[in-house]
Design a protein around this motif. Structure first.
Motif, short mmCIF file in Angstrom:
data_model
loop_
_atom_site.label_atom_id
_atom_site.label_comp_id
_atom_site.label_asym_id
_atom_site.label_seq_id
_atom_site.Cartn_x
_atom_site.Cartn_y
_atom_site.Cartn_z
N ALA A 70 49.05 39.34 46.44
CA ALA A 70 48.25 40.02 45.42
C ALA A 70 48.82 39.77 44.03
CB ALA A 70 48.20 41.52 45.71
N LEU A 71 50.14 39.84 43.92
CA LEU A 71 50.77 39.67 42.61
C LEU A 71 50.64 38.24 42.10
CD1 LEU A 71 53.95 41.85 43.17
CD2 LEU A 71 51.90 42.44 41.86
N ALA A 72 50.67 37.27 43.00
CA ALA A 72 50.46 35.87 42.59
C ALA A 72 49.06 35.70 42.00
CB ALA A 72 50.67 34.93 43.77
N ARG A 73 48.08 36.34 42.62
CA ARG A 73 46.71 36.28 42.10
C ARG A 73 46.61 36.96 40.74
NH1 ARG A 73 43.65 37.88 47.82
NH2 ARG A 73 44.35 36.02 48.96
N ALA A 74 47.28 38.11 40.61
CA ALA A 74 47.25 38.84 39.34
C ALA A 74 47.91 38.02 38.23
CB ALA A 74 47.96 40.19 39.51
N THR A 75 49.04 37.40 38.53
CA THR A 75 49.75 36.59 37.54
C THR A 75 48.91 35.39 37.11
OG1 THR A 75 51.88 37.27 38.47
CG2 THR A 75 51.85 35.28 37.12
N ALA A 76 48.27 34.73 38.06
CA ALA A 76 47.42 33.59 37.72
C ALA A 76 46.26 34.01 36.85
CB ALA A 76 46.92 32.92 39.00
N GLU A 77 45.69 35.18 37.14
CA GLU A 77 44.56 35.67 36.34
C GLU A 77 45.01 36.05 34.94
OE1 GLU A 77 40.43 36.70 35.86
OE2 GLU A 77 41.58 35.32 37.13
N ALA A 78 46.21 36.59 34.81
CA ALA A 78 46.75 36.92 33.49
C ALA A 78 46.89 35.65 32.65
CB ALA A 78 48.08 37.63 33.62
N GLU A 79 47.36 34.58 33.26
CA GLU A 79 47.46 33.30 32.55
C GLU A 79 46.08 32.79 32.15
OE1 GLU A 79 50.04 31.63 31.58
OE2 GLU A 79 51.75 32.48 32.64
N ARG A 80 45.14 32.88 33.08
CA ARG A 80 43.79 32.38 32.81
C ARG A 80 43.13 33.14 31.67
NH1 ARG A 80 38.52 33.05 33.65
NH2 ARG A 80 38.77 35.13 34.56
N ARG A 81 43.39 34.45 31.59
CA ARG A 81 42.75 35.29 30.58
C ARG A 81 43.56 35.42 29.30
NH1 ARG A 81 40.53 39.95 34.71
NH2 ARG A 81 40.37 41.22 32.82
N GLY A 82 44.71 34.76 29.25
CA GLY A 82 45.48 34.71 28.01
C GLY A 82 46.23 35.98 27.67
N VAL A 83 46.60 36.77 28.68
CA VAL A 83 47.33 38.02 28.41
C VAL A 83 48.68 38.05 29.11
CG1 VAL A 83 45.30 39.43 27.89
CG2 VAL A 83 46.06 39.19 30.27
N ALA A 84 49.20 36.87 29.48
CA ALA A 84 50.46 36.83 30.22
C ALA A 84 51.63 37.38 29.40
CB ALA A 84 50.77 35.38 30.64
#
Length: 209
Positions: A70-84
């Motif tokens: 779950a956290l890997a998916r969340a981290t990837a989405e944060a990168e995709r949405r520019g909020v990492a």
């Protein structure tokens, strides 16, 4: 860490490429929307929808979950949405450990499980992590959704059950909301239903009574 608990959730997330809707939980949006952004803690963050919404709304956010998948998916989405740079995710079994520090918002959305989950200790720690002036938000299922036939015999805690476990002391907290609320929802096969959510919103007024 109890590996059986982690294995349960890893198996759950392995069922599909995405388990949850990806949308922010509506009670979090309603409660946090008017608040000035600060530091937020999302307990049981799953694939990160709430944490990402908070980050996009200006909150510096920490999301915690037991599942690496779950956290890997969340981290990837944060990168995709520019909020990492605004959100980070940490693997943790909250029944055994809890993040350090204090937060202006601590959110626990449907932190319920069919495997071991020490909710009383988690919510006690969550209350202790709220900074003065900050908000604790707890949302529970008040009853099983009609499409969840396998848990219809499950006993769901009441609002008062949860509040009793938190030990909310007079003079330290302001109760902004505590009750059962209805919410329209759509099930995994498109079923329409009205669900019951138990919603608790508390503001810490001081560190001592």
């Amino acid at each position: 860490m109890n590996e059986s608990e982690k294995a349960h959730w890893e198996a759950r997330y392995a069922e599909r490429d995405r388990i949850w809707s990806g949308r922010v939980n509506p009670w979090l949006a309603e409660v946090a929307g008017p608040l000035p952004p600060g530091r937020a803690l999302d307990l049981g963050c799953g694939e990160g929808a709430d944490a990402l919404w908070l980050a996009e709304s200006g909150w510096r956010t920490l999301g915690v979950d037991i599942s690496d998948t779950a956290l890997a998916r969340a981290t990837a989405e944060a990168e995709r949405r520019g909020v990492a740079d605004q959100v980070c995710f940490r693997q943790m079994n909250l029944s055994d450990d809890f993040p350090d520090g204090t937060f202006d918002l601590v959110s626990a959305q449907f932190l319920q499980s069919l495997v071991r989950l020490d909710r009383e200790s988690i919510f006690t720690a969550a209350a202790g992590a709220v900074a003065p002036g900050g908000v604790l938000l707890i949302v529970d299922h008040g009853a099983a959704p009609p499409w969840a036939q396998h848990i219809h015999d499950h006993v769901f805690p009441t609002v008062e059950d949860v509040l009793a476990g938190i030990d909310v002391k007079p003079g330290q907290w302001e109760r902004l909301r505590a009750g059962a609320l209805e919410r329209e929802a759509v099930g995994p096969e498109g079923q329409q239903a009205v669900l019951i959510d138990n919603v608790i919103v508390l503001r810490r007024t001081s560190l001592s009574g």
